[in-house]
Design an enzyme around this catalytic site. Structure first.
Site, PDB file in Angstrom:
ATOM      1  CG  ASP A  39      -2.069   0.995   1.079  1.00  0.00           C
ATOM      2  OD1 ASP A  39      -3.218   0.547   0.915  1.00  0.00           O
ATOM      3  OD2 ASP A  39      -1.801   2.221   1.110  1.00  0.00           O
ATOM      4  CB  ILE A  40       0.796   4.266  -2.131  1.00  0.00           C
ATOM      5  CG1 ILE A  40       1.880   5.186  -2.677  1.00  0.00           C
ATOM      6  CG2 ILE A  40      -0.477   5.036  -1.811  1.00  0.00           C
ATOM      7  CD1 ILE A  40       1.536   5.754  -4.051  1.00  0.00           C
ATOM      8  CG  ASN A  97     -12.695  -0.582   3.491  1.00  0.00           C
ATOM      9  OD1 ASN A  97     -13.213  -0.932   4.547  1.00  0.00           O
ATOM     10  ND2 ASN A  97     -11.539   0.039   3.434  1.00  0.00           N
ATOM     11  CD  GLU A 105      -9.644   6.459   0.153  1.00  0.00           C
ATOM     12  OE1 GLU A 105      -8.544   6.215  -0.371  1.00  0.00           O
ATOM     13  OE2 GLU A 105      -9.783   7.133   1.186  1.00  0.00           O
ATOM     14  CB  VAL A 106      -9.136   1.785  -5.223  1.00  0.00           C
ATOM     15  CG1 VAL A 106      -8.733   1.283  -6.606  1.00  0.00           C
ATOM     16  CG2 VAL A 106      -8.158   2.835  -4.722  1.00  0.00           C
ATOM     17  CG  HIS A 110      -8.588  -2.798  -2.554  1.00  0.00           C
ATOM     18  ND1 HIS A 110      -9.509  -2.165  -3.375  1.00  0.00           N
ATOM     19  CD2 HIS A 110      -8.525  -2.051  -1.418  1.00  0.00           C
ATOM     20  CE1 HIS A 110      -9.957  -1.085  -2.774  1.00  0.00           C
ATOM     21  NE2 HIS A 110      -9.394  -1.002  -1.574  1.00  0.00           N
ATOM     22  CG  HIS A 112      -6.855  -2.782   2.990  1.00  0.00           C
ATOM     23  ND1 HIS A 112      -6.100  -1.648   2.787  1.00  0.00           N
ATOM     24  CD2 HIS A 112      -8.073  -2.514   2.436  1.00  0.00           C
ATOM     25  CE1 HIS A 112      -6.821  -0.730   2.149  1.00  0.00           C
ATOM     26  NE2 HIS A 112      -8.022  -1.235   1.929  1.00  0.00           N
TER      27      HIS A 112
HETATM   28  P1  AMP Z   1      -9.855   1.488   0.223  1.00  0.00           P
HETATM   29  O1  AMP Z   1     -10.189   2.708   1.028  1.00  0.00           O
HETATM   30  O2  AMP Z   1     -10.197   0.199   0.922  1.00  0.00           O
HETATM   31  O3  AMP Z   1     -10.417   1.561  -1.182  1.00  0.00           O
HETATM   32  O4  AMP Z   1      -8.267   1.459   0.101  1.00  0.00           O
HETATM   33  C1  AMP Z   1      -7.555   1.955  -0.991  1.00  0.00           C
HETATM   34  C2  AMP Z   1      -6.080   1.833  -0.657  1.00  0.00           C
HETATM   35  O5  AMP Z   1      -5.332   1.959  -1.849  1.00  0.00           O
HETATM   36  C3  AMP Z   1      -5.564   2.885   0.316  1.00  0.00           C
HETATM   37  O6  AMP Z   1      -5.017   2.241   1.467  1.00  0.00           O
HETATM   38  C4  AMP Z   1      -4.493   3.623  -0.506  1.00  0.00           C
HETATM   39  O7  AMP Z   1      -3.392   4.013   0.274  1.00  0.00           O
HETATM   40  C5  AMP Z   1      -4.122   2.584  -1.537  1.00  0.00           C
HETATM   41  N1  AMP Z   1      -3.566   3.098  -2.778  1.00  0.00           N
HETATM   42  C6  AMP Z   1      -4.095   4.070  -3.572  1.00  0.00           C
HETATM   43  N2  AMP Z   1      -3.309   4.253  -4.651  1.00  0.00           N
HETATM   44  C7  AMP Z   1      -2.292   3.372  -4.563  1.00  0.00           C
HETATM   45  C8  AMP Z   1      -1.151   3.064  -5.370  1.00  0.00           C
HETATM   46  N3  AMP Z   1      -0.908   3.713  -6.505  1.00  0.00           N
HETATM   47  N4  AMP Z   1      -0.318   2.083  -4.953  1.00  0.00           N
HETATM   48  C9  AMP Z   1      -0.561   1.412  -3.801  1.00  0.00           C
HETATM   49  N5  AMP Z   1      -1.607   1.652  -2.997  1.00  0.00           N
HETATM   50  C10 AMP Z   1      -2.459   2.625  -3.367  1.00  0.00           C
END
Ligand code: AMP
Length: 125
Positions: A39-40, A97, A105-106, A110, A112
Site C-alpha cells: 500500500d502506498i 471495504n 476508495e478504489v 482489494h 488489505h
Molecule cells: P480502500 O479505502 O479500501 O479503497 O483502500 C484503498 C487503498 O489503496 C488505500 O489504502 C491507498 O493508500 C491505496 N492506494 C491508492 N493508490 C495506490 C497506489 N498507486 N499504490 C498502492 N496503494 C495505493
C-alpha cells in the site's frame, strides 16, 4: 471519495492501471489470479493489498460473478502471501471495504492485509 459499489467497472481506476503496468507498484507476489503489492500509504508495519487480476469492483461483484477458479486462486493468494511473509504465528488482519459506508476508495476489489504490531480494536467507535 467513497465508491458506489453498484456502479459498473471503471477500467481507469488506479489498480486497473497498476495491472496494465501503467503505474508502478512494489510487488510482493503475483500469479495468474492475483497481484499483491505494498500500500502506498501504509497503516501498519506490514500493509499490502491483494487484488484479483479480473475486473471486479468489489467483494459483492467478485463473489457474484467470478469463476470458481478465480475465487479459489484469489483466496489462496491471500493465504500464501501471509504464510510467505511469516504472519501466521504473530497474526494478521484482512479487510475488504465495500461501498460507501466502508469508505472504499478504489473501485477494484482489494483485500488489505495488515500485520506487524497489535492491530487494535476491529472498528473505530
Ligand atoms: P480502500 O479505502 O479500501 O479503497 O483502500 C484503498 C487503498 O489503496 C488505500 O489504502 C491507498 O493508500 C491505496 N492506494 C491508492 N493508490 C495506490 C497506489 N498507486 N499504490 C498502492 N496503494 C495505493
Amino acid at each position: 471519495m467513497a465508491v458506489d459499489a453498484t456502479l459498473p467497472y471503471d477500467d481507469q481506476n488506479v489498480f486497473a492501471k497498476i495491472l496494465r503496468g501503467e503505474i508502478p507498484n512494489r510487488t510482493v507476489y503475483e500469479d495468474d489470479f492475483a497481484l499483491v503489492f505494498h500500500d502506498i500509504n501504509p497503516q501498519a508495519p506490514t500493509h499490502v493489498l491483494v487484488i484479483p487480476k479480473g475486473a471486479y469492483v468489489c467483494w459483492d461483484d467478485f463473489s457474484a460473478k467470478a469463476s470458481d477458479a478465480e475465487i479459489a486462486g484469489f483466496v489462496r493468494a491471500v493465504g500464501k502471501v501471509a504464510r510467505d511473509l511469516g504472519l501466521v504465528a504473530p497474526g494478521y488482519r484482512l479487510l475488504a471495504n465495500t461501498g460507501t459506508n466502508s469508505h472504499q476508495e478504489v473501485p477494484h476489489l482489494h483485500v488489505h492485509l495488515f500485520a506487524g504490531q497489535p492491530l487494535g480494536p476491529m472498528l473505530v467507535r
